[in-house]
Design an enzyme around this catalytic site. Sequence first.
Site, PDB file in Angstrom:
ATOM      1  N   ILE A 124       0.855  -1.183   0.000  1.00 40.84           N
ATOM      2  CA  ILE A 124       0.000   0.000   0.000  1.00 40.84           C
ATOM      3  C   ILE A 124       0.893   1.236   0.000  1.00 40.84           C
ATOM      4  O   ILE A 124       1.681   1.450   0.925  1.00 40.84           O
ATOM      5  CB  ILE A 124      -0.929   0.008   1.228  1.00 40.84           C
ATOM      6  CG1 ILE A 124      -1.892  -1.192   1.175  1.00 40.84           C
ATOM      7  CG2 ILE A 124      -1.693   1.331   1.298  1.00 40.84           C
ATOM      8  CD1 ILE A 124      -2.870  -1.182   0.015  1.00 40.84           C
ATOM      9  N   LYS A 125       0.749   2.047  -1.039  1.00 38.60           N
ATOM     10  CA  LYS A 125       1.568   3.256  -1.156  1.00 38.60           C
ATOM     11  C   LYS A 125       0.912   4.409  -0.400  1.00 38.60           C
ATOM     12  O   LYS A 125      -0.269   4.679  -0.556  1.00 38.60           O
ATOM     13  CB  LYS A 125       1.746   3.652  -2.627  1.00 38.60           C
ATOM     14  CG  LYS A 125       2.673   2.754  -3.393  1.00 38.60           C
ATOM     15  CD  LYS A 125       2.784   3.172  -4.847  1.00 38.60           C
ATOM     16  CE  LYS A 125       3.725   4.329  -5.043  1.00 38.60           C
ATOM     17  NZ  LYS A 125       3.923   4.613  -6.490  1.00 38.60           N
ATOM     18  N   VAL A 126       1.736   5.071   0.398  1.00 39.63           N
ATOM     19  CA  VAL A 126       1.291   6.226   1.175  1.00 39.63           C
ATOM     20  C   VAL A 126       2.384   7.286   1.072  1.00 39.63           C
ATOM     21  O   VAL A 126       3.572   6.958   1.112  1.00 39.63           O
ATOM     22  CB  VAL A 126       1.076   5.850   2.662  1.00 39.63           C
ATOM     23  CG1 VAL A 126       0.512   7.023   3.440  1.00 39.63           C
ATOM     24  CG2 VAL A 126       0.173   4.631   2.808  1.00 39.63           C
TER      25      VAL A 126
END
Length: 315
Positions: A124-126
């Site tokens: 999950i890219k944040v």
Amino acid sequence: MNQLDALKQFTTVVADTGDFKQIEAYQPTDATTNPSLILKAVQKPDYRALLTDTVAQFRGRPLDELMDRLLVRFGCEILSIIPGRVSTEVDARLSFDTVASVARAERLIELYQGQGIHVDRVLIKVAATWEGIAAAEQLERRGIHTNLTLLFSFCQAVACAQAKVQLISPFVGRIYDWYKKSAGAAWVEQDNAGAHDPGVQSVRQIFNYYKKFGIATEIMGASFRNVGQITALAGCDLLTISPELLAQLSACKAPLARSLDANAAQSLDLTAVNYDEAGFRFALNEDAMATEKLAEGIRAFCVDAAKLDQLLLAA
């Protein structure tokens, strides 16, 4: 042996694209996407059906859910081609909201699991804001692995290590862009190429620090402007590369040697540091390049997310 195959001896090669039909030729291990890449892909005839099918199947659902379902559709297509992981990004408009970022990340994982995808195949890219890093720390504790993006500074990398995130994505090309623009007419390309490239130097500093202190967080160099930046980082844990630059590497037969060495880093004389929130914010503020590029990057992803919203509404 071409340079792409040589690079794969030292580094995990990742394809940086939403155009999954281009991926197979280069046989990357992983792939990364972002709102801009998905927007670019859905405007191509080959991928338009992914958008229209998603809307038709879930018409009437909230717009943010439709967006997540579209991202997961692309991710599932990519995972059918690659053996490793896909990175899917939380809406950049949540970059300063820890609670909302965690909730969106958990929904993305639920959608992937609904398609039979194991949690370990998704990152999950944040955005690497203080709030984004805090969200990633919570997600990692819950068994959801994260990729901290829009990373331009050493303090961001240290804070990510403290949070025990799975992976960081330092943006080589955008760092290079800032210094080149800042220098103006005084910029001499050959003096700032390869190991002298400011983006390359930033990743090298982070790599050496992580390896010196046994930090498990993976480093994935990203946002490349030329092949020289890539070859100067051979030996980095992972490099995510556009199809255009993958093609150039594949066509080049010049020899390629390891540039980054974890064993050599362990003998360096470095001092361990850590940041609380105040220290992080001050250090980031002191770095004009990182402050400007982080803000600019979030704004750009927000613009493209809004454009994706409009395409979903019009479908």
